[in-house]
Write an enzyme that holds these catalytic residues in place. Structure first.
Site, PDB file in Angstrom:
ATOM      1  N   ASP A  69      46.396  31.659 118.646  1.00  0.00           N
ATOM      2  CA  ASP A  69      45.947  32.230 117.380  1.00  0.00           C
ATOM      3  C   ASP A  69      46.379  31.259 116.304  1.00  0.00           C
ATOM      4  O   ASP A  69      47.563  31.157 115.974  1.00  0.00           O
ATOM      5  CB  ASP A  69      46.578  33.607 117.167  1.00  0.00           C
ATOM      6  CG  ASP A  69      46.134  34.261 115.867  1.00  0.00           C
ATOM      7  OD1 ASP A  69      45.459  33.584 115.048  1.00  0.00           O
ATOM      8  OD2 ASP A  69      46.477  35.439 115.651  1.00  0.00           O
ATOM      9  N   ASN A  96      38.247  23.971 115.837  1.00  0.00           N
ATOM     10  CA  ASN A  96      36.985  24.703 115.775  1.00  0.00           C
ATOM     11  C   ASN A  96      37.141  26.140 115.286  1.00  0.00           C
ATOM     12  O   ASN A  96      36.204  26.708 114.713  1.00  0.00           O
ATOM     13  CB  ASN A  96      36.340  24.709 117.159  1.00  0.00           C
ATOM     14  CG  ASN A  96      35.177  25.663 117.259  1.00  0.00           C
ATOM     15  OD1 ASN A  96      34.100  25.424 116.719  1.00  0.00           O
ATOM     16  ND2 ASN A  96      35.400  26.797 117.928  1.00  0.00           N
ATOM     17  N   THR A 109      33.092  38.549  92.421  1.00  0.00           N
ATOM     18  CA  THR A 109      33.617  39.864  92.813  1.00  0.00           C
ATOM     19  C   THR A 109      34.319  39.828  94.170  1.00  0.00           C
ATOM     20  O   THR A 109      34.580  40.868  94.760  1.00  0.00           O
ATOM     21  CB  THR A 109      32.471  40.890  92.878  1.00  0.00           C
ATOM     22  OG1 THR A 109      31.455  40.411  93.772  1.00  0.00           O
ATOM     23  CG2 THR A 109      31.869  41.137  91.504  1.00  0.00           C
ATOM     24  N   SER A 150      31.321  22.724 107.831  1.00  0.00           N
ATOM     25  CA  SER A 150      30.005  23.295 107.578  1.00  0.00           C
ATOM     26  C   SER A 150      29.457  22.701 106.296  1.00  0.00           C
ATOM     27  O   SER A 150      30.218  22.376 105.369  1.00  0.00           O
ATOM     28  CB  SER A 150      30.109  24.810 107.419  1.00  0.00           C
ATOM     29  OG  SER A 150      28.897  25.350 106.919  1.00  0.00           O
ATOM     30  N   ALA A 164      34.456  32.947 100.581  1.00  0.00           N
ATOM     31  CA  ALA A 164      35.623  32.700 101.429  1.00  0.00           C
ATOM     32  C   ALA A 164      35.343  31.562 102.396  1.00  0.00           C
ATOM     33  O   ALA A 164      36.157  30.642 102.555  1.00  0.00           O
ATOM     34  CB  ALA A 164      36.001  33.969 102.179  1.00  0.00           C
ATOM     35  N   TYR A 165      34.193  31.621 103.037  1.00  0.00           N
ATOM     36  CA  TYR A 165      33.837  30.605 104.031  1.00  0.00           C
ATOM     37  C   TYR A 165      33.637  29.244 103.371  1.00  0.00           C
ATOM     38  O   TYR A 165      34.182  28.228 103.836  1.00  0.00           O
ATOM     39  CB  TYR A 165      32.568  31.038 104.755  1.00  0.00           C
ATOM     40  CG  TYR A 165      32.223  30.188 105.955  1.00  0.00           C
ATOM     41  CD1 TYR A 165      32.924  30.335 107.145  1.00  0.00           C
ATOM     42  CD2 TYR A 165      31.195  29.259 105.904  1.00  0.00           C
ATOM     43  CE1 TYR A 165      32.607  29.569 108.257  1.00  0.00           C
ATOM     44  CE2 TYR A 165      30.872  28.490 107.007  1.00  0.00           C
ATOM     45  CZ  TYR A 165      31.579  28.645 108.182  1.00  0.00           C
ATOM     46  OH  TYR A 165      31.264  27.877 109.275  1.00  0.00           O
ATOM     47  N   VAL A 167      34.681  28.028 100.413  1.00  0.00           N
ATOM     48  CA  VAL A 167      35.903  27.439  99.854  1.00  0.00           C
ATOM     49  C   VAL A 167      36.822  26.952 100.972  1.00  0.00           C
ATOM     50  O   VAL A 167      37.417  25.875 100.880  1.00  0.00           O
ATOM     51  CB  VAL A 167      36.620  28.454  98.938  1.00  0.00           C
ATOM     52  CG1 VAL A 167      38.023  27.978  98.587  1.00  0.00           C
ATOM     53  CG2 VAL A 167      35.811  28.675  97.664  1.00  0.00           C
ATOM     54  N   LYS A 169      35.971  25.888 103.936  1.00  0.00           N
ATOM     55  CA  LYS A 169      35.422  24.689 104.561  1.00  0.00           C
ATOM     56  C   LYS A 169      35.504  23.483 103.618  1.00  0.00           C
ATOM     57  O   LYS A 169      35.713  22.342 104.075  1.00  0.00           O
ATOM     58  CB  LYS A 169      33.982  24.920 105.012  1.00  0.00           C
ATOM     59  CG  LYS A 169      33.860  25.894 106.184  1.00  0.00           C
ATOM     60  CD  LYS A 169      34.613  25.408 107.418  1.00  0.00           C
ATOM     61  CE  LYS A 169      34.318  26.276 108.631  1.00  0.00           C
ATOM     62  NZ  LYS A 169      35.038  25.810 109.839  1.00  0.00           N
ATOM     63  N   THR A 200      24.938  31.045 117.322  1.00  0.00           N
ATOM     64  CA  THR A 200      26.200  31.633 117.740  1.00  0.00           C
ATOM     65  C   THR A 200      26.326  33.040 117.162  1.00  0.00           C
ATOM     66  O   THR A 200      25.502  33.474 116.349  1.00  0.00           O
ATOM     67  CB  THR A 200      27.381  30.788 117.238  1.00  0.00           C
ATOM     68  OG1 THR A 200      27.364  30.779 115.797  1.00  0.00           O
ATOM     69  CG2 THR A 200      27.290  29.360 117.750  1.00  0.00           C
TER      70      THR A 200
END
Length: 240
Positions: A69, A96, A109, A150, A164-165, A167, A169, A200
């Site tokens: 983890d 990954n 928001t 990404s 979130a994703y 920033v 990356k 995926t």
């Protein structure tokens, strides 16, 4: 020129792949095993990791599962200790593991708790694992670090959404540049790779997973005169 390493470990090259029980990570593990790497398949759920490793390598000689983890420092340390004790080498690290493609969210928001959770896996997870395995990587004759990023993390293309994703990356891309600069003189090639929109669980559609994984494997198996500190998809540069 990188200093010549002494005491090079013997045997097939060892690749550690995080988040590898499914999706891009699973396919990267398969392709690296097919290229005669011994693959350490990292999975948060060890049972799922064992099942994935069994599908890839029923004989258990090329792919070995390990509980990992990346958001848990104790888990990362335990993995690094196991690899050091049992295998004694790491030649390739593929960071990954990633979570939270928050397509429903907007930066104005956003739930900052979710953003922090994404950063802890997508950025700090890769950072933790890299720091833990760097002593072994620096002993490798051909060390490679690949951060699976990404195009959502490309500042040039950002217009809003998936905060979130995106920033996390973008931050992972920054880490890639920092590590590449610091490790250039030690022969460690560090690159970020966007596998593209793939079919995926996280991507939900797109091109076949093997095509996306191939670009990651390309960066993991670069020759010693290959690029470092770059951001690529399918072996071609992507704007930062």
């Amino acid at each position: 020129m990188a200093a010549r390493r002494t005491g090079t470990p013997q045997g097939p090259p060892v690749a550690v792949v995080t988040g590898a029980n499914r999706g891009i990570g699973y396919e990267v593990a398969r392709q690296l095993a097919d290229r005669d790497h011994r693959v350490v398949l990292g999975s948060r759920d060890l049972a799922k990791g064992r099942a994935a490793a069994g599908r890839l390598d029923p004989g258990g000689t090329r792919v070995v599962p390990v509980q990992l983890d990346v958001a848990d420092a104790a888990s990362v340390d335990a993995m690094a200790e196991w690899v050091t004790r049992e295998l004694g080498r790491v030649d390739v690290l593929v960071n990954n593991a990633a979570i939270l493609y928050d397509s429903w969210a907007r930066a104005r928001t956003a739930d900052l708790g979710e953003v922090q959770r994404a950063l802890d896996t997508n950025l700090f997870g890769a950072w933790r694992v890299t720091q833990a395995l760097l002593p072994l990587l620096e002993r490798s004759p051909h060390p490679r670090i690949v951060n699976v990023s990404s195009e959502a993390g490309s500042l040039q293309g950002m217009t809003g959404g998936t905060p979130a994703y995106a920033v996390s990356k973008a931050a992972l891309n920054a880490l890639t540049r920092l590590l590449a600069g610091e490790l250039r003189g030690r022969g460690v090639l560090v690159n970020a790779v966007c596998p593209g929109w793939t079919a995926t669980d996280m991507g939900g559609g797109g091109r076949p997973v093997p095509e996306g994984a191939a670009g990651v494997v390309w960066a993991a198996t670069l020759p010693d005169n290959g690029p470092t500190g770059g951001f690529f998809r399918d072996g071609r540069a992507v704007p930062w």
